[in-house]
Design a protein around this motif. Sequence first.
Motif, PDB file in Angstrom:
ATOM      1  N   GLU A  11      11.220   2.984  -4.126  1.00 32.32           N
ATOM      2  CA  GLU A  11       9.873   2.474  -4.388  1.00 32.32           C
ATOM      3  C   GLU A  11       9.646   2.297  -5.889  1.00 32.32           C
ATOM      4  OE1 GLU A  11       5.297   3.256  -2.867  1.00 32.32           O
ATOM      5  OE2 GLU A  11       6.710   4.932  -2.901  1.00 32.32           O
ATOM      6  N   ARG A  14      11.331  -0.902  -6.932  1.00 29.28           N
ATOM      7  CA  ARG A  14      10.600  -2.096  -6.490  1.00 29.28           C
ATOM      8  C   ARG A  14       9.370  -2.341  -7.354  1.00 29.28           C
ATOM      9  NH1 ARG A  14      10.857   0.012  -1.277  1.00 29.28           N
ATOM     10  NH2 ARG A  14       8.590   0.335  -1.377  1.00 29.28           N
ATOM     11  N   ASP A 237       3.316  -3.808  -4.730  1.00 30.87           N
ATOM     12  CA  ASP A 237       4.324  -3.350  -3.771  1.00 30.87           C
ATOM     13  C   ASP A 237       3.694  -3.040  -2.420  1.00 30.87           C
ATOM     14  OD1 ASP A 237       7.135  -2.405  -3.294  1.00 30.87           O
ATOM     15  OD2 ASP A 237       6.089  -0.532  -2.897  1.00 30.87           O
ATOM     16  N   GLU A 238       2.536  -2.394  -2.423  1.00 37.39           N
ATOM     17  CA  GLU A 238       1.866  -2.076  -1.169  1.00 37.39           C
ATOM     18  C   GLU A 238       1.489  -3.341  -0.413  1.00 37.39           C
ATOM     19  OE1 GLU A 238       0.763   1.358  -0.006  1.00 37.39           O
ATOM     20  OE2 GLU A 238       2.578   1.551  -1.198  1.00 37.39           O
ATOM     21  N   GLN A 241       4.615  -4.975   1.099  1.00 38.03           N
ATOM     22  CA  GLN A 241       5.119  -4.205   2.232  1.00 38.03           C
ATOM     23  C   GLN A 241       4.173  -4.248   3.425  1.00 38.03           C
ATOM     24  OE1 GLN A 241       8.223  -2.840   2.096  1.00 38.03           O
ATOM     25  NE2 GLN A 241       8.329  -3.774   0.073  1.00 38.03           N
TER      26      GLN A 241
END
Length: 317
Positions: A11, A14, A237-238, A241
């Motif tokens: 994570e 990323r 990123d959240e 995803q």
Amino acid sequence: MQSFFRAWAEETYRVCWSLFKVMLPVVVVVKLLDNWGFSEVLAEFLAPLMNAVGLPESMSLVWAATMLSNIYAGMLVYVQLGEPLTQAQISILGALMLIAHGLPVEVAIARQAGVSVIFSLLLRIVGALAFAWLLRLMYSVWPAEQAAELLWQPEIQMATSWWGWAKEQVISFTVIFAIVALLLAVLRLLRILGVEALMAWCLSPVLRILGIARSAMTITITGITLGMAFGGGILIDEARQGRVEPKDVFSAIMMLSLLHSLIEDTLLILLLGADFNAIFWGRLLFSLLLVAVLTRLFNYSAVGRFCYRDVRLTGAN
């Protein structure tokens, strides 16, 4: 435990990759523009707006430097100008600097989360001017005409050579990487311990008003307290995803655009002699009310789809 560290490392990679691939080309372009005197050109364009918020036209150079670079750069320009301002005026100037600073990098980060560049720029610049104008109205009723007391004269040494500038950027990116890695580890621990859920429950009334779901709550708080790069980077990123809904990403980015790095940035402007109530509580209230209005406006308007794209579907280039 091994799976925890593996997931954390993946994570961190990323998030930092998403941030750095945006920030690096932008900071190079900003450096080039600065070398070509773009700040002075922008200042000439902004000068007429200064009168509208009760500031001398010369303060346009301070705001231009702040918008293109950061608050530290704006502070340096202000000190070098040596033009005395009242507490009311420095608070108004501080309002402009707090909401609209570091635009090339921060708008690029917002774009990676799906928010359009035009909307981000309008939100930051028009929002800053609106807040400054409201402060001018307030000070016309409750004057603060005493001279602003400069509590600290910043000793900021801006690298003039490309080599010195490159070393500064390496240090800056290293610090960002370390802070992001630490933040992600803390966020994972908060989820495991159930603290995140407890915080979401306590703040749910405020989140409902702002149109931000619980899934984006911790990230939003991170950005508000630490800065756009950290909260925005994790939010990108959240969003990719699929762990945060697009409308919540949009609402959170709006909030972070207006209100981030609340502690550090406020302290910097206070060092210039600004009024704490105006730049802290005033900015907080202004940001909350504006985001609450905008989230409802875009829920009922087709304009919203031109301001935000779903990065889960389109990706971010």
